[in-house]
Design an enzyme around this catalytic site. Structure first.
Site, PDB file in Angstrom:
ATOM      1  N   GLY A   1       9.381  -7.667   6.573  1.00 41.39           N
ATOM      2  CA  GLY A   1       8.739  -8.900   6.109  1.00 41.39           C
ATOM      3  C   GLY A   1       9.679  -9.660   5.195  1.00 41.39           C
ATOM      4  O   GLY A   1       9.270 -10.229   4.182  1.00 41.39           O
TER       5      GLY A   1
ATOM      6  N   ARG B   1      10.073 -14.319   4.332  1.00 39.50           N
ATOM      7  CA  ARG B   1       9.253 -15.260   3.555  1.00 39.50           C
ATOM      8  C   ARG B   1       8.757 -14.612   2.258  1.00 39.50           C
ATOM      9  O   ARG B   1       8.708 -13.394   2.135  1.00 39.50           O
ATOM     10  CB  ARG B   1       8.035 -15.685   4.379  1.00 39.50           C
TER      11      ARG B   1
ATOM     12  N   TYR C   1      -7.361  -3.848   2.854  1.00 42.81           N
ATOM     13  CA  TYR C   1      -6.035  -3.972   2.244  1.00 42.81           C
ATOM     14  C   TYR C   1      -5.841  -2.938   1.124  1.00 42.81           C
ATOM     15  O   TYR C   1      -4.800  -2.284   1.015  1.00 42.81           O
ATOM     16  CB  TYR C   1      -5.896  -5.395   1.695  1.00 42.81           C
TER      17      TYR C   1
ATOM     18  N   ALA D   1      -7.400  -0.092   0.804  1.00 41.32           N
ATOM     19  CA  ALA D   1      -7.302   1.254   1.390  1.00 41.32           C
ATOM     20  C   ALA D   1      -5.899   1.499   1.937  1.00 41.32           C
ATOM     21  O   ALA D   1      -5.315   2.574   1.754  1.00 41.32           O
ATOM     22  CB  ALA D   1      -8.330   1.426   2.499  1.00 41.32           C
ATOM     23  N   ALA D   2      -5.342   0.479   2.600  1.00 42.33           N
ATOM     24  CA  ALA D   2      -3.993   0.625   3.159  1.00 42.33           C
ATOM     25  C   ALA D   2      -2.966   0.805   2.041  1.00 42.33           C
ATOM     26  O   ALA D   2      -2.121   1.703   2.089  1.00 42.33           O
ATOM     27  CB  ALA D   2      -3.642  -0.595   4.010  1.00 42.33           C
TER      28      ALA D   2
ATOM     29  N   ILE E   1       1.591 -13.483  -7.982  1.00 44.71           N
ATOM     30  CA  ILE E   1       2.952 -14.027  -8.056  1.00 44.71           C
ATOM     31  C   ILE E   1       2.967 -15.446  -7.523  1.00 44.71           C
ATOM     32  O   ILE E   1       2.313 -15.775  -6.527  1.00 44.71           O
ATOM     33  CB  ILE E   1       3.935 -13.142  -7.244  1.00 44.71           C
TER      34      ILE E   1
END
Lengths: 88, 248
Positions: B14, B17, B157, B159-160, B190
């Site tokens: 990732g 960006r 999210y 949990a991941a 951020i």
């Protein structure tokens, strides 16, 4: 291709060098000594290093832990496996 | 204190960006050869590579979905050939599909787990083979305050990312003896383009939870990532460094 005895010696050296085992020479490892537990005292995380070393040296990819358990029993089992599966 | 990554190869997932781009630029500016993994935005990846090479750095972009095990194995096949090593892995790729649990479909759950958690399994597994052979590696996983204090609407999210925290601690124990460090950075709120789309009122409400009463900057996150990717953190593994203004 090297014979079984020479291959066994090479594998002993590979184990000592890749795992940086001190105070042990290839001749100190008997072909039927257990590599893990009471034998050389290796553990399952040490086996990761051997898996990577076998890939580098012989082109053998071990992706299954059960296969690893069978071949890392002793130098004898490891030698037979490498002799059969080696790609280089 | 600054860092030198000359001669090091780094993979940033990732990396085209947002925070991933900032990390890619920061590593390249300090000498690393950066492999920028991205999933979909060809233009953004191309721009990040050209920004790096334009400034005299070295980078290449590789398109692959981190959730796709075969695609990641193929990407690592390329890395094995060129540059032939991997010193730093930054697991930054992530997606959100926020919904309250009552309204969260199986697809929203599965895809978020696949990218954010299985993606880390895929890259770390391939990287660890390379790094064990080298007897060197720095793995930094990007996690989230949602995994630490929770957030309504982000059960998938959280949990991941919570899984990634536990993964980080366990993998650190597996790989420590091979001189491979595994840590995580947890950025708070951020100032990236993601914040541009929200109202001033929402921003104000976010800030009420932040003791420092301001948003973080991408540079403040990259500082923590560079530290954990560098030799300055050589006695630290299995830890979560929170860069969140006191949020957690």
């Amino acid at each position: 291709m090297e014979d079984k005895k020479a291959l066994a010696e090479r594998l002993k050296k590979l184990i000592i060098e890749s795992l940086q085992i001190e105070d042990i020479a290839p001749g100190d490892i008997k072909d039927d000594d257990p590599l893990f537990g009471n034998g050389l005292g290796l553990d399952s995380i040490d086996a990761l290093e051997l898996v990577v070393a076998l890939e580098k040296e012989f082109g053998i990819v071990i992706a299954d832990e059960e296969v690893g358990k069978k071949i890392f029993v002793s130098i004898n089992t490891l030698t037979d496996f490498v002799a059969k599966e080696r790609k280089m | 204190m600054d860092f030198d990554f000359t001669g090091k190869a780094a993979l940033v997932t990732g990396g085209s960006r947002g925070i991933g781009r900032a990390i890619s630029l920061a590593l390249a500016a300090r000498g690393a050869y950066v492999i920028i993994n991205y999933a979909s935005d060809d233009d953004a990846a191309e721009k990040t590579v050209s920004d790096i090479t334009g400034a005299g750095g070295k980078a290449v972009a590789v398109k692959a979905d981190v959730a796709d095990t075969a695609a990641i194995e193929e990407m690592f096949g390329r890395i094995r050939k060129d540059p032939g090593r991997l010193d730093i892995l930054i697991n930054n790729a992530g997606i959100i599909r926020d919904k309250l649990l009552m309204f969260m479909g199986p697809d929203d759950w599965d895809r978020v787990i696949a990218v954010n958690l299985t993606g880390v399994y895929n890259t770390a597994k391939s990287a660890s083979r390379l790094m064990i052979g080298q007897k060197y590696g720095k793995i930094v996983n990007i996690v989230s305050p949602s995994a630490i204090v929770g957030r309504a609407g982000q059960t998938n999210y959280a949990a991941a990312k919570g899984g990634v925290i536990a993964f980080t601690k366990s993998l650190a124990r597996e790989l420590a003896r091979f001189s491979i460090w595994v840590n995580a950075v947890s950025p708070g709120i951020i100032q990236t383009e993601m914040l541009d789309g929200i109202t001033e009122q929402m921003k104000e409400s976010f800030l009420t939870a932040v003791p420092m009463k301001r948003f973080g900057t991408p540079d403040e996150v990259t500082g923590a990532v560079l530290f954990l990717a560098s030799e300055r953190s050589n006695y630290i593994t299995g830890q979560i460094l929170c860069v969140d203004g006191g949020l957690t």
